[in-house]
Design a protein around this motif. Structure first.
Motif, PDB file in Angstrom:
ATOM      1  N   UNK A 127       0.824  -1.202   0.000  1.00 38.57           N
ATOM      2  CA  UNK A 127       0.000   0.000   0.000  1.00 38.57           C
ATOM      3  C   UNK A 127       0.857   1.251   0.000  1.00 38.57           C
ATOM      4  N   UNK A 128       0.256   2.369   0.446  1.00 42.10           N
ATOM      5  CA  UNK A 128       0.963   3.649   0.456  1.00 42.10           C
ATOM      6  C   UNK A 128       2.224   3.608   1.309  1.00 42.10           C
ATOM      7  N   UNK A 129       2.142   2.924   2.448  1.00 43.73           N
ATOM      8  CA  UNK A 129       3.305   2.850   3.333  1.00 43.73           C
ATOM      9  C   UNK A 129       4.476   2.135   2.692  1.00 43.73           C
ATOM     10  N   UNK A 130       4.208   1.057   1.962  1.00 42.68           N
ATOM     11  CA  UNK A 130       5.273   0.318   1.285  1.00 42.68           C
ATOM     12  C   UNK A 130       5.898   1.160   0.189  1.00 42.68           C
ATOM     13  N   UNK A 131       5.071   1.890  -0.568  1.00 44.29           N
ATOM     14  CA  UNK A 131       5.594   2.779  -1.624  1.00 44.29           C
ATOM     15  C   UNK A 131       6.519   3.823  -1.021  1.00 44.29           C
ATOM     16  N   UNK A 132       6.083   4.412   0.083  1.00 40.87           N
ATOM     17  CA  UNK A 132       6.866   5.478   0.697  1.00 40.87           C
ATOM     18  C   UNK A 132       8.208   4.947   1.224  1.00 40.87           C
ATOM     19  N   UNK A 133       8.204   3.743   1.790  1.00 37.12           N
ATOM     20  CA  UNK A 133       9.443   3.146   2.286  1.00 37.12           C
ATOM     21  C   UNK A 133      10.407   2.829   1.146  1.00 37.12           C
ATOM     22  N   UNK A 134       9.889   2.250   0.066  1.00 35.25           N
ATOM     23  CA  UNK A 134      10.761   1.837  -1.038  1.00 35.25           C
ATOM     24  C   UNK A 134      11.390   3.048  -1.721  1.00 35.25           C
ATOM     25  N   UNK A 162      -3.240   5.092  -2.872  1.00 35.38           N
ATOM     26  CA  UNK A 162      -3.491   6.344  -3.578  1.00 35.38           C
ATOM     27  C   UNK A 162      -2.848   6.345  -4.954  1.00 35.38           C
ATOM     28  N   UNK A 163      -1.670   5.747  -5.059  1.00 36.89           N
ATOM     29  CA  UNK A 163      -0.938   5.767  -6.319  1.00 36.89           C
ATOM     30  C   UNK A 163      -1.667   5.017  -7.425  1.00 36.89           C
ATOM     31  N   UNK A 164      -2.431   3.990  -7.064  1.00 37.10           N
ATOM     32  CA  UNK A 164      -3.118   3.200  -8.096  1.00 37.10           C
ATOM     33  C   UNK A 164      -4.174   4.031  -8.827  1.00 37.10           C
ATOM     34  N   UNK A 165      -4.722   5.050  -8.164  1.00 35.28           N
ATOM     35  CA  UNK A 165      -5.714   5.905  -8.817  1.00 35.28           C
ATOM     36  C   UNK A 165      -5.085   6.742  -9.930  1.00 35.28           C
ATOM     37  N   UNK A 351     -14.563  16.940   6.837  1.00 37.34           N
ATOM     38  CA  UNK A 351     -13.743  15.813   7.295  1.00 37.34           C
ATOM     39  C   UNK A 351     -14.084  14.538   6.549  1.00 37.34           C
ATOM     40  N   UNK A 352     -15.372  14.318   6.299  1.00 37.02           N
ATOM     41  CA  UNK A 352     -15.783  13.135   5.529  1.00 37.02           C
ATOM     42  C   UNK A 352     -15.287  13.222   4.088  1.00 37.02           C
ATOM     43  N   UNK A 353     -15.310  14.423   3.497  1.00 39.75           N
ATOM     44  CA  UNK A 353     -14.819  14.596   2.131  1.00 39.75           C
ATOM     45  C   UNK A 353     -13.315  14.341   2.054  1.00 39.75           C
ATOM     46  N   UNK A 354     -12.592  14.788   3.085  1.00 38.33           N
ATOM     47  CA  UNK A 354     -11.145  14.634   3.071  1.00 38.33           C
ATOM     48  C   UNK A 354     -10.716  13.186   3.295  1.00 38.33           C
ATOM     49  N   UNK A 355     -11.563  12.371   3.864  1.00 40.70           N
ATOM     50  CA  UNK A 355     -11.230  10.952   3.983  1.00 40.70           C
ATOM     51  C   UNK A 355     -11.224  10.298   2.598  1.00 40.70           C
ATOM     52  N   UNK A 356     -12.062  10.807   1.690  1.00 41.58           N
ATOM     53  CA  UNK A 356     -12.087  10.279   0.323  1.00 41.58           C
ATOM     54  C   UNK A 356     -11.001  10.903  -0.548  1.00 41.58           C
ATOM     55  N   UNK A 357     -10.752  12.208  -0.367  1.00 39.00           N
ATOM     56  CA  UNK A 357      -9.736  12.912  -1.141  1.00 39.00           C
ATOM     57  C   UNK A 357      -8.954  13.811  -0.187  1.00 39.00           C
ATOM     58  N   UNK A 358      -7.886  13.280   0.428  1.00 43.91           N
ATOM     59  CA  UNK A 358      -7.191  14.021   1.496  1.00 43.91           C
ATOM     60  C   UNK A 358      -6.620  15.365   1.058  1.00 43.91           C
ATOM     61  N   UNK A 359      -6.236  15.513  -0.195  1.00 44.36           N
ATOM     62  CA  UNK A 359      -5.566  16.742  -0.628  1.00 44.36           C
ATOM     63  C   UNK A 359      -6.495  17.696  -1.378  1.00 44.36           C
ATOM     64  N   UNK A 360      -7.810  17.524  -1.186  1.00 46.14           N
ATOM     65  CA  UNK A 360      -8.727  18.486  -1.778  1.00 46.14           C
ATOM     66  C   UNK A 360      -8.562  19.835  -1.086  1.00 46.14           C
ATOM     67  N   UNK A 361      -8.632  20.915  -1.862  1.00 49.46           N
ATOM     68  CA  UNK A 361      -8.443  22.263  -1.330  1.00 49.46           C
ATOM     69  C   UNK A 361      -9.779  23.006  -1.423  1.00 49.46           C
TER      70      UNK A 361
END
Length: 424
Positions: A127-134, A162-165, A351-361
């Motif tokens: 997942x995201x954590x593995x991508x970030x570590x590698x 997130x990267x798969x999207x 907060x609910x919207x940001x759970x779906x898209x964390x970097x929405x502005x």
């Protein structure tokens, strides 16, 4: 006729058992249909991979070596089974020399990357954590300039991917999503992705492909899993209870940043062929008899830093990888400074919207385009950083954009879609 009538009477008299049995029968039929559909998807993907494996190569050419970094703990411990059933057969049938490296604990991938020998492909299964570590382990190497040119594949097996999207078409079927991602590696289409280098005062730099978040939405979202017993309301509950502890929730900091930079021309993927011997001799003789003039070094122009004092409910930095534009002429990262004048109701809904898209502005936020920034936090700053959905201690950091630093395999349909969007 007595038989069917007696059967109907029995079913009517025992209607509770009938309803339960019908429900179990329907569930069983649906489960069997899903298993059969998944097996068909796996078979079709293996047949497609076999085409790559049957291609003839010269006897002097070695097999391509692929190194897979698999996080078995991803997806609540199901990642290993998902990989072995859906991705491993495709990789082996394709004719690649596959080496699977399984991580045993958090942070191990960073250390393993320091010891990794030459490979033709790097594949991240997690997942995201593995991508970030590698990518952090890869870019911390002393020879990262050479290793960063190795194409990277991503097989989404984690809870958050997130990267798969960005790389693959959306699919509601997990087996299809995994097989599509694995086949995309074999097809060889790649896209360049920006990387953020995040460096604290003492720590080694951390690298991210999505972004950094610091604020109340991130902290409340991280606690949503504690309210699992509320089902779909757990996210709203986490944000609501967060407003009861402290309000208004503000983050104070100082920001310095530099504007966008001009994108340099892309380096050709293929190296030019070596010129004939007589051309090389002529060039050396010409340099010997008429050496080039020494250029007087020019003083670098002073950097034009902008300064800003922050008072925000959430601060975030995001790369342009979510909306890839292969033809853009400037390189920058998006900085979002959200207004701190938010009501409790707006906080819960956003907060609910940001759970779906964390970097929405959201509207009313201050948006800045920058190539580099320095975030100075006051002593005892609250909250934690979220770097590619991984939690880190909040501290003063310098964030630098590394444009087009890594190349990731993507589905050819996604690449065509990006090019079509750029033309329009």
């Amino acid at each position: 006729m007595a038989g069917p009538g007696r059967l109907l009477a029995t079913l009517r008299n025992h209607w509770k058992k009938t309803a339960l049995g019908a429900g179990l029968l329907g569930w069983g039929a649906s489960w069997l249909h899903g298993r059969h559909r998944d097996n068909l998807l796996r078979r079709a993907a293996c047949q497609e991979a076999e085409v790559f494996g049957n291609q003839l190569i010269p006897s002097s050419m070695p097999l391509k070596k692929a190194t897979v970094f698999l996080n078995p703990a991803a997806c609540k411990g199901k990642a290993r089974n998902l990989f072995e059933k859906n991705a491993a057969p495709i990789l082996h049938l394709s004719g690649l020399d596959v080496t699977v490296v399984k991580t045993d604990y958090e942070g191990q991938a960073k250390k393993l990357l320091e010891l990794m020998e030459n490979t033709d492909l790097i594949i991240i299964a997690g997942g995201d954590g593995t991508v970030q570590e590698v990518i952090t382990g890869l870019l911390r190497r002393a020879d990262e300039a050479a290793f960063s040119k190795i194409p990277i594949g991503f097989i989404p097996l984690g809870k958050t991917c997130t990267l798969s999207q960005m790389l693959y078409p959306e699919s509601m079927n997990q087996v299809q999503h995994i097989t599509n991602a694995t086949l995309a590696i074999l097809k060889g289409e790649t896209v360049p992705l920006d990387v953020l280098q995040i460096k604290g005062e003492k720590e080694q730099p951390v690298f991210a492909v999505t972004g950094l978040r610091w604020g109340s939405y991130r902290d409340a979202g991280a606690k949503a899993s504690k309210y699992w017993y509320l089902g779909p309301l757990k996210t709203k509950a986490a944000h609501f209870f967060s407003t009861l502890k402290e309000w208004p929730q503000k983050r104070q900091a100082d920001l310095m940043y530099l504007g966008p930079t001009e994108r340099p021309p892309e380096e050709p993927e293929e190296k030019p062929s070596r010129p004939p011997l007589y051309v090389r001799l002529y060039r050396r003789l010409r340099l010997y008899w008429s050496p080039p003039r020494k250029e007087i070094p020019q003083e670098a122009a002073p950097e034009d830093w902008e300064e800003l004092k922050l008072s925000t409910i959430e601060f975030s930095i995001a790369t342009q990888n979510r909306q890839l534009d292969l033809t853009r002429t400037e390189d920058f990262m998006d900085i979002c400074i959200e207004a701190d004048t938010v009501s409790k109701g707006q906080f819960v809904n956003r907060g609910s919207q940001k759970m779906r898209d964390p970097h929405t502005c959201p509207e009313g936020s201050q948006c800045i385009q920058a190539s580099r920034c320095i975030l100075q936090l006051p002593e005892g700053a609250e909250g934690s950083f979220g770097i590619d959905n991984e939690e880190y201690e909040a501290m003063p950091v310098e964030v630098k954009l590394l444009p087009r630093k890594l190349r990731f395999f993507c589905d050819p349909r996604m690449r065509e879609q990006m090019l079509r969007a750029a033309v329009q």
